[in-house]
Design an enzyme around this catalytic site. Sequence first.
Site, PDB file in Angstrom:
ATOM      1  N   ASP A 105      -9.716 -10.041 -17.323  1.00  0.00           N
ATOM      2  CA  ASP A 105      -9.808 -11.328 -18.022  1.00  0.00           C
ATOM      3  C   ASP A 105      -8.405 -11.784 -18.409  1.00  0.00           C
ATOM      4  OD1 ASP A 105     -10.283 -13.482 -19.654  1.00  0.00           O
ATOM      5  OD2 ASP A 105     -11.628 -12.433 -21.033  1.00  0.00           O
TER       6      ASP A 105
ATOM      7  N   HIS B 128       0.831  -1.211   0.000  1.00  0.00           N
ATOM      8  CA  HIS B 128       0.000   0.000   0.000  1.00  0.00           C
ATOM      9  C   HIS B 128       0.865   1.261   0.000  1.00  0.00           C
ATOM     10  CE1 HIS B 128      -3.708   2.022   0.047  1.00  0.00           C
ATOM     11  NE2 HIS B 128      -4.355   1.306   0.928  1.00  0.00           N
TER      12      HIS B 128
END
Length: 471
Positions: free
Chosen positions: A376, A156
């Site tokens: 995808d 992060h």
Amino acid sequence: METKIISKENIKPSSPTPSHLNTFDFCALDQIIVSPYVPIILYYPNNNGDNSNHALQRSEVLKKSLSETLTWFYPLAGTIKNDLSIDCNDIGANYIVALVRGRLDEFLRHPDHGLINTFLPCEPSFNKSSIGNRVTNVQVNIFECGGIAIGLCSSHKILDGAAVYTFMKAWSNMARGAEEVVYPNFTAPSLFPAKGSWLRDTFMVLGESLLKEGKCRTKRFVFGPDAISRLRDRAESNGVQRPTRVEVVSSLIWKCAMAATTEACGIQKPSSLTHWVNLRPKIKSNFSNHLIGNIVWVSNAVCLASDETPLHSLVNRVRESISKINVEFVEKAQGDEGSFAMQKSLQEMGEITGSIGAIENYGFSSWCKMGFYEIDFGWGKPIWVTGVVAEGAPVFVKFVTLMDTKSGEGIEAWVNLDESEMEILQKNQELLSYASLDPSPLLNGEIGALGAGLGQATDQFVKEINPLQTA
């Protein structure tokens, strides 16, 4: 359902990082983040009749494309050097393959929040220093049916939710050989240069003040499109002009969470709602969408203990606080003089909360409209996406992550609260009149939210509508 690790390896960039790029400095905004990782899991059903051996072959495609992607995203192949920079040493991503004893559709019928983090390569927590850790950690979980869950824990310190999407989009495009190539933009340190450590020190103190000790409970409240439409109509009928999905859902959860805290504590406390706001749409640049870093700032809405809390009033407060983080603010926050705008913003928030005294804070982050359901890798789009789950954590913050349902029209609110407050919140009839509590993702979250308890999936109904014929 058991998850067993079968392999671990380093995935290095396909080409070495040039020597002049061996150190990557964080931007000023990276200093405001206190949690070490951004966790995300994408669940892919097996719709092709393949088995777990075929899924292992897919893992080879993932490794090769990850190596190629890390060449472009070179800081993600390094380790955290200190609080100010990354050592771009090409050590590579930590890549784990695990086998899950069970079927993906079995897990999705009644997801166990206690199991979700076992699909991640590391445990998201607040009690670890990230110095020396890898920036990128991946775990590919292969179910007996051939279904796959890809878990990512990225640092992060350099990635927020939008930057994680940019990386995942680039990786998935590479894996399936898409014509579109996603190139990262690493100009954040020049747009928001770090001048000293005052911002980090300020948010470190703030972050520590928000930490709670106890036992966290995570529940998922799913708002379908019809429920959100009713919420927006409710706010509009009381004078709010065109409220957004995020505004009305955030405000309702805030309203009900405040009521739960009051009942659990026996007294009504002043409260604040902080929203992490993505600054990229407010930056005047054609390349800001792929800007890597924590390109966010925090808004702050306050409700006094003596205030009434009708929904429309809370929506207005949330909207007003977010609207302050506009194009003008972002322009002032850039460059060598940007620290003055950030200091002023923090000072204003401090003056408001300081005059109130002890205050109960609820943090919110929206991942809506980021596009994670479009990721995808070559075998279809995910059926479900999960993020922060703090179930069972002894140290936590009261935090809500808003994510799209698969259709993109509803919202899944992942709420993390102390168990005593969650016990009350999950029975709140106002909340349940709009949201379904932990419905099966096989329903895509679009059933229910028409009344209390509606939308809860029965096993028989899931079998009838289950799209996972082979997974």
